[in-house]
Design a protein around this motif. Structure first.
Motif, PDB file in Angstrom:
ATOM      1  N   TYR A  58       0.814  -1.210   0.000  1.00  0.00           N
ATOM      2  CA  TYR A  58       0.000   0.000   0.000  1.00  0.00           C
ATOM      3  C   TYR A  58       0.854   1.270   0.000  1.00  0.00           C
ATOM      4  O   TYR A  58       1.986   1.276   0.458  1.00  0.00           O
ATOM      5  CB  TYR A  58      -0.901   0.022   1.242  1.00  0.00           C
ATOM      6  CG  TYR A  58      -1.904  -1.109   1.274  1.00  0.00           C
ATOM      7  CD1 TYR A  58      -3.144  -0.990   0.642  1.00  0.00           C
ATOM      8  CD2 TYR A  58      -1.619  -2.291   1.941  1.00  0.00           C
ATOM      9  CE1 TYR A  58      -4.066  -2.021   0.660  1.00  0.00           C
ATOM     10  CE2 TYR A  58      -2.541  -3.336   1.971  1.00  0.00           C
ATOM     11  CZ  TYR A  58      -3.766  -3.194   1.328  1.00  0.00           C
ATOM     12  OH  TYR A  58      -4.659  -4.230   1.349  1.00  0.00           O
ATOM     13  N   ARG A  59       0.261   2.330  -0.508  1.00  0.00           N
ATOM     14  CA  ARG A  59       0.864   3.669  -0.502  1.00  0.00           C
ATOM     15  C   ARG A  59       2.272   3.696  -1.103  1.00  0.00           C
ATOM     16  O   ARG A  59       3.181   4.355  -0.600  1.00  0.00           O
ATOM     17  CB  ARG A  59       0.870   4.250   0.913  1.00  0.00           C
ATOM     18  CG  ARG A  59      -0.508   4.713   1.360  1.00  0.00           C
ATOM     19  CD  ARG A  59      -0.474   5.521   2.640  1.00  0.00           C
ATOM     20  NE  ARG A  59      -1.685   6.318   2.774  1.00  0.00           N
ATOM     21  CZ  ARG A  59      -2.778   5.910   3.428  1.00  0.00           C
ATOM     22  NH1 ARG A  59      -2.795   4.719   3.995  1.00  0.00           N
ATOM     23  NH2 ARG A  59      -3.839   6.688   3.488  1.00  0.00           N
ATOM     24  N   ASP A  79      -3.758  -0.212  -2.226  1.00  0.00           N
ATOM     25  CA  ASP A  79      -4.479   1.069  -2.213  1.00  0.00           C
ATOM     26  C   ASP A  79      -3.530   2.258  -2.090  1.00  0.00           C
ATOM     27  O   ASP A  79      -2.427   2.152  -1.569  1.00  0.00           O
ATOM     28  CB  ASP A  79      -5.462   1.116  -1.047  1.00  0.00           C
ATOM     29  CG  ASP A  79      -6.564   0.064  -1.147  1.00  0.00           C
ATOM     30  OD1 ASP A  79      -6.728  -0.521  -2.245  1.00  0.00           O
ATOM     31  OD2 ASP A  79      -7.233  -0.178  -0.130  1.00  0.00           O
ATOM     32  N   PHE A  80      -4.014   3.412  -2.557  1.00  0.00           N
ATOM     33  CA  PHE A  80      -3.325   4.696  -2.447  1.00  0.00           C
ATOM     34  C   PHE A  80      -1.987   4.717  -3.190  1.00  0.00           C
ATOM     35  O   PHE A  80      -1.037   5.375  -2.765  1.00  0.00           O
ATOM     36  CB  PHE A  80      -3.097   5.095  -0.973  1.00  0.00           C
ATOM     37  CG  PHE A  80      -4.372   5.335  -0.204  1.00  0.00           C
ATOM     38  CD1 PHE A  80      -5.080   6.510  -0.365  1.00  0.00           C
ATOM     39  CD2 PHE A  80      -4.870   4.375   0.658  1.00  0.00           C
ATOM     40  CE1 PHE A  80      -6.259   6.736   0.329  1.00  0.00           C
ATOM     41  CE2 PHE A  80      -6.043   4.590   1.360  1.00  0.00           C
ATOM     42  CZ  PHE A  80      -6.743   5.777   1.199  1.00  0.00           C
ATOM     43  N   GLU A  93      -0.095   8.254  -3.946  1.00  0.00           N
ATOM     44  CA  GLU A  93      -0.854   9.261  -3.216  1.00  0.00           C
ATOM     45  C   GLU A  93      -0.022  10.526  -3.046  1.00  0.00           C
ATOM     46  O   GLU A  93       1.162  10.469  -2.720  1.00  0.00           O
ATOM     47  CB  GLU A  93      -1.240   8.701  -1.848  1.00  0.00           C
ATOM     48  CG  GLU A  93      -2.094   9.625  -1.010  1.00  0.00           C
ATOM     49  CD  GLU A  93      -2.400   9.028   0.352  1.00  0.00           C
ATOM     50  OE1 GLU A  93      -3.434   9.398   0.936  1.00  0.00           O
ATOM     51  OE2 GLU A  93      -1.595   8.187   0.830  1.00  0.00           O
ATOM     52  N   ARG A 132      -7.473   0.756  -4.663  1.00  0.00           N
ATOM     53  CA  ARG A 132      -8.399   1.887  -4.610  1.00  0.00           C
ATOM     54  C   ARG A 132      -7.624   3.182  -4.392  1.00  0.00           C
ATOM     55  O   ARG A 132      -6.505   3.176  -3.944  1.00  0.00           O
ATOM     56  CB  ARG A 132      -9.406   1.689  -3.468  1.00  0.00           C
ATOM     57  CG  ARG A 132     -10.234   0.413  -3.573  1.00  0.00           C
ATOM     58  CD  ARG A 132     -10.997   0.167  -2.298  1.00  0.00           C
ATOM     59  NE  ARG A 132     -10.089  -0.018  -1.171  1.00  0.00           N
ATOM     60  CZ  ARG A 132     -10.479  -0.021   0.114  1.00  0.00           C
ATOM     61  NH1 ARG A 132     -11.753   0.170   0.425  1.00  0.00           N
ATOM     62  NH2 ARG A 132      -9.599  -0.188   1.083  1.00  0.00           N
ATOM     63  N   PHE A 133      -8.263   4.295  -4.768  1.00  0.00           N
ATOM     64  CA  PHE A 133      -7.717   5.630  -4.514  1.00  0.00           C
ATOM     65  C   PHE A 133      -6.369   5.849  -5.193  1.00  0.00           C
ATOM     66  O   PHE A 133      -5.461   6.465  -4.627  1.00  0.00           O
ATOM     67  CB  PHE A 133      -7.596   5.890  -3.007  1.00  0.00           C
ATOM     68  CG  PHE A 133      -8.797   5.495  -2.221  1.00  0.00           C
ATOM     69  CD1 PHE A 133     -10.004   6.152  -2.403  1.00  0.00           C
ATOM     70  CD2 PHE A 133      -8.745   4.453  -1.307  1.00  0.00           C
ATOM     71  CE1 PHE A 133     -11.140   5.780  -1.688  1.00  0.00           C
ATOM     72  CE2 PHE A 133      -9.864   4.077  -0.593  1.00  0.00           C
ATOM     73  CZ  PHE A 133     -11.064   4.739  -0.772  1.00  0.00           C
ATOM     74  N   THR A 181      -4.633   9.576  -5.419  1.00  0.00           N
ATOM     75  CA  THR A 181      -5.350  10.519  -4.564  1.00  0.00           C
ATOM     76  C   THR A 181      -4.438  11.684  -4.158  1.00  0.00           C
ATOM     77  O   THR A 181      -3.350  11.479  -3.636  1.00  0.00           O
ATOM     78  CB  THR A 181      -5.855   9.817  -3.282  1.00  0.00           C
ATOM     79  OG1 THR A 181      -6.739   8.767  -3.649  1.00  0.00           O
ATOM     80  CG2 THR A 181      -6.582  10.794  -2.382  1.00  0.00           C
ATOM     81  N   GLY A 235      -8.307   7.256  -9.872  1.00  0.00           N
ATOM     82  CA  GLY A 235      -8.791   7.884  -8.654  1.00  0.00           C
ATOM     83  C   GLY A 235      -9.337   9.291  -8.891  1.00  0.00           C
ATOM     84  O   GLY A 235      -9.121   9.910  -9.936  1.00  0.00           O
ATOM     85  N   LYS A 236     -10.013   9.797  -7.887  1.00  0.00           N
ATOM     86  CA  LYS A 236     -10.567  11.143  -7.951  1.00  0.00           C
ATOM     87  C   LYS A 236      -9.456  12.177  -8.082  1.00  0.00           C
ATOM     88  O   LYS A 236      -8.424  12.084  -7.412  1.00  0.00           O
ATOM     89  CB  LYS A 236     -11.387  11.420  -6.682  1.00  0.00           C
ATOM     90  CG  LYS A 236     -12.105  12.757  -6.693  1.00  0.00           C
ATOM     91  CD  LYS A 236     -12.929  12.926  -5.432  1.00  0.00           C
ATOM     92  CE  LYS A 236     -13.644  14.267  -5.443  1.00  0.00           C
ATOM     93  NZ  LYS A 236     -14.447  14.467  -4.203  1.00  0.00           N
TER      94      LYS A 236
END
Length: 267
Positions: A139-140, A163-164, A167, A190-191, A194, A211-212
């Motif tokens: 992650y990240r 995820d992330f 980021e 996910r994300f 971000t 991602g958004k």
């Protein structure tokens, strides 16, 4: 006494287990060695001008290669602990196995090649150098990556990420190949991106969920040159077939805004 023999004698007088040199390669047996002692030993060897180093029986020792500024090639056999290569400037570290969390954290220069998986926070805040991971990462990964002057860091992931991914990314390149995915499968991260406000994420095929605050775009000629160079190097390290890997549709994820949270703090 020859200079090399004198150096070995000085080091072995202060450290256990013993160090030996064979065919110009400095060899360390790290079994049962406290991480501070191992890192102190590694610094001492590099200060002697060692160009090739092997560390065997590594079982979770942390901070290996921290802040090293030497043109040395370091082969690690085993599983290094968290924050391998932190603030590193120069060395080339090859891990013959998996790596734990935070490898390449804030690294400035050099190269980390992992013949396995890497944990969370790989490449955290890195601002130069390259990280190649044969398989999956946690992650990240790539969080707060940035470019510094002419330094543009790269992370190449042979498998998928958690995820992330990327980021708050501010610069650099993340390339996700998805080679560990089954047919028609997608990365479950996910994300992705971000808070991203710089840099670029490349994906091989349609494997990442945008991602958004980011957008998906077609790659251009300049992008293709970057991708081809990174894929070629990846294949050289891990024995993958270049034609098979590159024979796919690549796309890129980029930020929509350079100030994604600007309106939260200012009007």
């Amino acid at each position: 006494m020859l200079k090399e023999e004198k150096n070995i004698a000085e080091i072995n007088a202060n450290y256990v287990p013993r160090v030996k040199v064979e065919n110009g390669i400095w060899k360390i047996d790290a079994e049962g060695m406290y991480y501070k002692d191992l890192n102190s030993l590694l610094r001492s060897i590099c200060s002697k001008g060692a160009e090739k180093i092997e560390i065997r029986n590594v079982y979770g020792q942390r901070y290996i290669g921290t802040d090293l500024d030497a043109e040395a090639k370091i082969d690690i056999y085993g599983t290094p602990g968290n924050d391998m290569g932190v603030f590193m400037s120069g060395p080339k570290i090859l891990v013959h196995g998996n790596a734990q969390d935070g490898c390449g954290n804030t690294m400035n220069e050099g190269k980390i090649v992992i013949h396995g998986q890497a944990g969370d926070l790989t490449g955290h805040s890195m601002r130069g150098g390259q990280i190649f991971v044969r398989d999956d990462v946690g992650y990240r990964v790539g969080i707060h990556m940035k470019e510094y002057k002419r330094k543009v860091p790269d992370i190449v992931i042979g498998g998928v990420a958690g995820d992330f991914l990327a980021e708050y990314m501010a610069g650099g390149v993340v390339l996700v190949l998805g080679l560990t995915l089954g047919e028609c499968a997608r990365c479950k991260a996910r994300f992705v991106g971000t808070g991203m406000h710089g840099g670029v994420i490349y994906e091989r095929g349609d494997i990442l969920e945008v991602g958004k605050g980011t957008k998906l775009m077609e790659v251009g000629k300049r992008d293709i040159k970057v991708i081809e160079s990174l894929v070629k190097e990846y294949c050289e390290y891990f024995g993958a077939n270049y034609e098979t890997v590159i024979n796919a549709k690549f796309r890129k994820i980029v930020p929509v805004s350079k100030r994604p949270y600007g309106k939260l703090y200012a009007t």
